[in-house]
Scaffold this active site. Structure first.
Site, PDB file in Angstrom:
ATOM      1  N   HIS A 156       1.482   2.244  -3.591  1.00 20.52           N
ATOM      2  CA  HIS A 156       0.407   3.089  -4.115  1.00 20.52           C
ATOM      3  C   HIS A 156       0.524   4.516  -3.580  1.00 20.52           C
ATOM      4  CE1 HIS A 156      -1.801  -0.138  -5.992  1.00 20.52           C
ATOM      5  NE2 HIS A 156      -1.892  -0.804  -4.860  1.00 20.52           N
ATOM      6  N   GLU A 181       0.829  -1.211   0.000  1.00 20.98           N
ATOM      7  CA  GLU A 181       0.000   0.000   0.000  1.00 20.98           C
ATOM      8  C   GLU A 181       0.863   1.261   0.000  1.00 20.98           C
ATOM      9  OE1 GLU A 181      -2.880  -0.462  -0.770  1.00 20.98           O
ATOM     10  OE2 GLU A 181      -3.217  -2.536  -0.165  1.00 20.98           O
TER      11      GLU A 181
END
Length: 649
Positions: free
Chosen positions: A426, A423
C-alpha cells in the site's frame, strides 16, 4: 494485510469530493505478550516519526486554526463556476489546496490518537477533524451542482481553453457521469453536514470494542489467566493446544454474544445510514451506491459471490487437508487458526523481516526498492504493540506532501512479517502515485488498493520458498499461502455475502437486531464451511463473530480483498514468470493513482475484472498448491499433531 489469520483493514475511501481521500482504520491483530508494552521503553527506530507531519501538537493546533479560518474562501466562487474556464480552474485549485492541508492535519490527529487510544485529548483532536471535514464539505457542496449546470459542450470548451483544468478532466467527467445521483446545492450541503452523524456507528463501535468492552478471561492449560481482548484472542485462538483454542474462542465469542443487542443496534444504525444515503442519491440499493463511486458494475460483486460459491468444493478440499494435517477426528471452527505444521519455528525479528522483504521485492526494480528501504530507515512504521495502541495493521497515506505511515503490532511470526510486506505494498503504491501524479489524481480508488499489498505477500512467499530447504518449513510456508487464499478469497467473500444480505433485509424493511443478524451470519458461515456435510463443525457461538468484524461499518469494502487478491495473484504470476512487459505494466499501474476508473487501471495492467478469469486462475493455483502439499505429505513423516495437554516449550 489482506486478512490472513486475523482481520485488519485499510480503507482507502475515495470521497465524492475533489481529489479523493484516504481513511485508514485499524482492526484486529496479534499483540505480543512478551514485548514490553510501555511505549516509552520501545526504541525510537521501531516507532513512526510524526514530526514529519507537524513538529508538535501546538503546531498542529496552529495550522488547524489557520485552515479553519481559510475555509470560507471556498464559498467565494459560489454562483460563478459557469462564468469562465479561469473561474472554474480557480475554484478547483482552491478546493484542492484546502483539501490537501486538511488531510495532513487529519493524518496527524488519527495517528497520534492511535498511539494511545486512552488519551482523551487525542480523541478530541480526531473529533475536531471530523467536524472540520464536515465544514469543508459543506463549504464546497455547491461545486458539483454548479458544474452540472454547465452545458457539456461549454465544459469541453473550458477544458480546451484552460490548461489548468486538464488535471481535473477525469473528475469533471466523473461528475457528469453521476449527474442523476447529485443533488441540488442545498441537498448536497445537507448531506455533507450529516457526515458527522453518519460516522457515529463506526466511532461508537471502535471505542466500545477497543476501550470499554468487558472482555472475558480464561485460564489456559499452563495455568495462566489471560484477558481476552482483541489482540489476546487473535493470538491464543492460534494456539497449538486444542483445548486452549476451543476455550478461547468459546469465551471470546460468548462475551460478544452477551452484548449482541448493543452490537446489533450499532450495526442497524450503520446500515440505515447507508440506506439513507443511497436513497437520497437516487440509487436502487446501498450496494449500487457504494460501487458507483468508483464506477464498478454491480455485476462484479454478484459475479464474485456466484463464482466463490461455485468453487466451494476447492475450499472444502482445503478444510479436509487441514483436518488431515492437524490430525483431529472432527474439524471445528476453532481449529481454523492452529498452525498446520506446529513443529516449525518461524520467528523473525524486525531486522530479519526487513532483510527478507527487501530481497523479496527486488524483482520490482530499484525505484520500488528505494521506497521500501525509506519506509524502514525514515521511520514510516510503528512496529510494536503498546498499552492503549490501536490494534491491527494499516497504511495511512493521506499526507501527500510527506509520506505514508504504517501501523502494525509486530509479534515476530511469519504472519507479522507478511503483514509488513502487505502494508508496504500500500505504502509504495501511494509513494509512487504521489511522486508521479498531481494531487487531484494521486488518490487511487479502493477497488485497486489491495492489489499491491497482496502482490507483495506473494513475492515474499516465493522468496521464502526459494531460501528454505527442509520439507517441514516448505509445508508450513505453503500452508501460509493456502490460508491466505482461503481466508482472503473465501472468508472475505463470505463476509461480502453476509453484508449484502444484511443490507437487503433492511432495505425490505425487515428488522436488524442482534438476534436476527446472528441468525443470518450463522446460516452463511455454515454454508461456506460445509457444516451440514460434516466438513467443518460450526459451533453455535460462532453466530456472534460478526460483532468482531469492524469492516461492516465501511459499506461494501470487504469484497475488494477477494477481487484484489485474484488480480494480484494473476499479475504476480506474470512478473515472476518474467513475461515481457509485465513488470513495467505493473509499475505503471502502481504509479497511476486515480487517473482512470479502477476497472480500466487493471485492464492496463493486464487483468479484466469483469470476467471470471481472475477467480478461476486463483482457484487453479490454489489446487496446484494443495497438490504440492499432498506430494510433500506423501514422502514426509507428518508432525505429531495430536493436541497436547500442555503447551510445547
Amino acid at each position: 494485510m489482506a486478512v490472513k489469520s486475523h482481520v485488519k483493514i485499510h480503507i482507502r475511501k475515495k470521497f465524492r469530493r475533489l481529489g479523493g481521500a484516504i481513511i485508514l482504520l485499524a482492526a484486529l491483530s496479534v499483540a505480543s505478550p512478551s514485548q514490553d508494552r510501555d511505549r516509552s521503553k520501545i526504541a525510537d527506530r521501531y516507532k513512526w516519526d510524526l514530526t514529519a507531519l507537524f513538529p508538535s501538537d501546538r503546531e498542529w493546533r496552529s495550522q488547524k486554526d489557520k485552515l479553519a479560518a481559510e475555509l470560507p474562501q471556498l464559498g467565494e466562487f459560489r454562483d460563478t463556476l459557469a462564468s469562465s474556464a479561469q473561474r472554474l480552474a480557480d475554484a478547483l485549485e482552491t478546493h484542492s489546496r484546502l483539501d490537501r492541508e486538511l488531510k495532513r492535519l487529519r493524518v496527524y490527529a488519527s495517528l497520534i490518537s492511535d498511539q494511545d487510544t486512552r488519551v482523551s485529548a487525542y480523541q478530541g483532536m480526531k473529533q475536531e477533524m471530523l467536524q472540520l471535514s464536515s465544514t469543508f464539505d459543506a463549504e464546497g457542496s455547491y461545486i458539483e451542482p454548479e458544474i452540472l449546470k454547465i452545458d457539456r459542450g461549454a465544459l469541453d470548451q473550458f477544458l480546451a481553453r484552460e490548461p489548468r483544468l486538464q488535471v481535473y478532466r477525469h473528475y469533471l467527467d466523473d461528475v457528469t457521469r453521476r449527474r442523476a445521483h447529485t443533488g441540488s446545492e442545498a441537498e448536497e450541503k445537507l448531506l455533507a453536514n450529516s457526515s458527522v452523524i453518519s460516522s457515529g456507528p463506526s466511532t461508537i463501535y471502535n471505542i466500545f470494542s477497543n476501550a470499554d468492552f468487558p472482555y472475558s478471561s480464561v485460564v489456559l492449560s499452563d495455568g495462566k489467566t489471560v484477558k481476552l481482548d482483541q489482540a489476546a484472542y487473535t493470538l491464543h485462538r492460534a494456539s497449538p493446544v486444542r483445548e486452549d483454542r476451543q476455550k478461547v474462542m468459546a469465551s471470546f465469542m460468548g462475551a460478544l454474544g452477551a452484548y449482541r443487542g448493543t452490537f446489533g443496534s450499532i450495526m442497524n444504525t450503520s446500515v440505515q445510514a447507508s440506506i439513507f444515503y443511497s436513497r437520497a442519491r437516487n440509487y436502487d440499493s446501498g450496494l449500487q451506491a457504494s460501487l458507483d463511486d468508483s464506477n464498478i458494475p454491480v455485476s462484479v460483486y454478484t459475479k464474485l459471490l456466484e463464482g466463490v460459491n461455485r468453487n466451494l468444493p476447492a475450499f472444502h478440499r482445503y478444510l479436509a487437508l487441514r483436518k488431515r494435517m492437524l490430525g483431529v477426528p472432527e474439524l471445528h471452527y476453532y481449529d481454523l487458526y492452529a498452525p498446520l505444521v506446529k513443529s516449525v519455528d518461524k520467528q523473525y525479528s524486525v531486522d530479519a523481516a526487513e532483510k527478507n522483504i527487501l530481497q523479496a521485492l527486488a524483482p520490482l526494480g530499484p525505484d520500488y526498492a528505494a521506497g521500501a528501504r525509506r519506509a524502514f530507515s525514515d521511520r514510516w512504521i510503528d512496529f510494536y504493540p503498546a498499552d492503549g495502541k490501536a490494534p491491527g495493521g494499516y497504511m495511512h497515506g493521506d499526507a501527500y506532501d510527506v509520506h505514508p505511515y504504517i501501523l502494525v503490532n509486530y509479534n515476530g511470526q511469519y504472519d507479522d512479517m507478511s503483514t509488513v510486506a502487505h502494508e508496504l505494498g500500500h505504502s509504495i503504491q501511494t509513494y509512487l502515485s504521489d511522486k508521479t501524479q498531481p494531487y487531484p489524481l494521486a488518490s487511487y480508488p479502493i477497488f485497486v488498493a489491495e492489489v499491491a499489498s497482496t502482490f507483495n505477500e506473494a513475492l515474499l512467499l516465493e522468496h521464502m520458498l526459494q531460501t528454505v530447504t527442509d520439507d517441514q518449513t516448505k509445508l508450513s510456508l505453503l500452508g501460509e499461502y493456502l490460508e491466505n487464499i482461503t481466508l482472503t478469497m473465501f472468508r472475505q467473500t463470505q463476509f461480502a455475502e453476509f453484508e449484502l444480505r444484511m443490507h437487503e433485509m433492511a432495505e425490505k424493511g425487515e428488522p436488524l437486531t442482534g438476534d436476527s443478524i446472528s441468525k443470518l451470519y450463522s446460516e452463511i458461515v455454515k454454508k461456506y464451511y460445509g457444516n451440514d456435510q460434516g466438513i467443518c463443525k460450526v459451533d453455535d457461538y460462532v453466530a456472534y463473530e460478526w460483532a468482531f468484524i469492524p469492516h461492516f461499518y465501511y459499506g461494501f469494502y470487504v469484497y475488494q480483498y477477494a477481487t484484489s487478491f485474484a488480480a494480484s495473484s494473476a499479475l504476480s504470476e506474470k512478473v515472476l514468470a518474467h513475461e515481457p512487459g509485465a513488470t513495467e505494466r505493473y509499475l505503471r499501474f502502481l504509479s497511476s493513482g486515480g487517473s482512470k476508473y479502477p476497472i480500466e487501471l487493471l485492464k492496463d495492467a493486464g487483468i479484466d475484472m469483469t470476467t471470471d478469469e481472475p477467480l478461476e486462475l486463483t482457484v487453479k493455483k490454489m489446487n496446484r498448491v494443495m497438490d504440492e502439499i499432498d506430494a510433500l505429505l506423501a514422502h514426509t513423516a507428518p508432525p505429531a499433531h495430536a493436541a497436547p495437554s500442555a503447551p510445547a516449550h
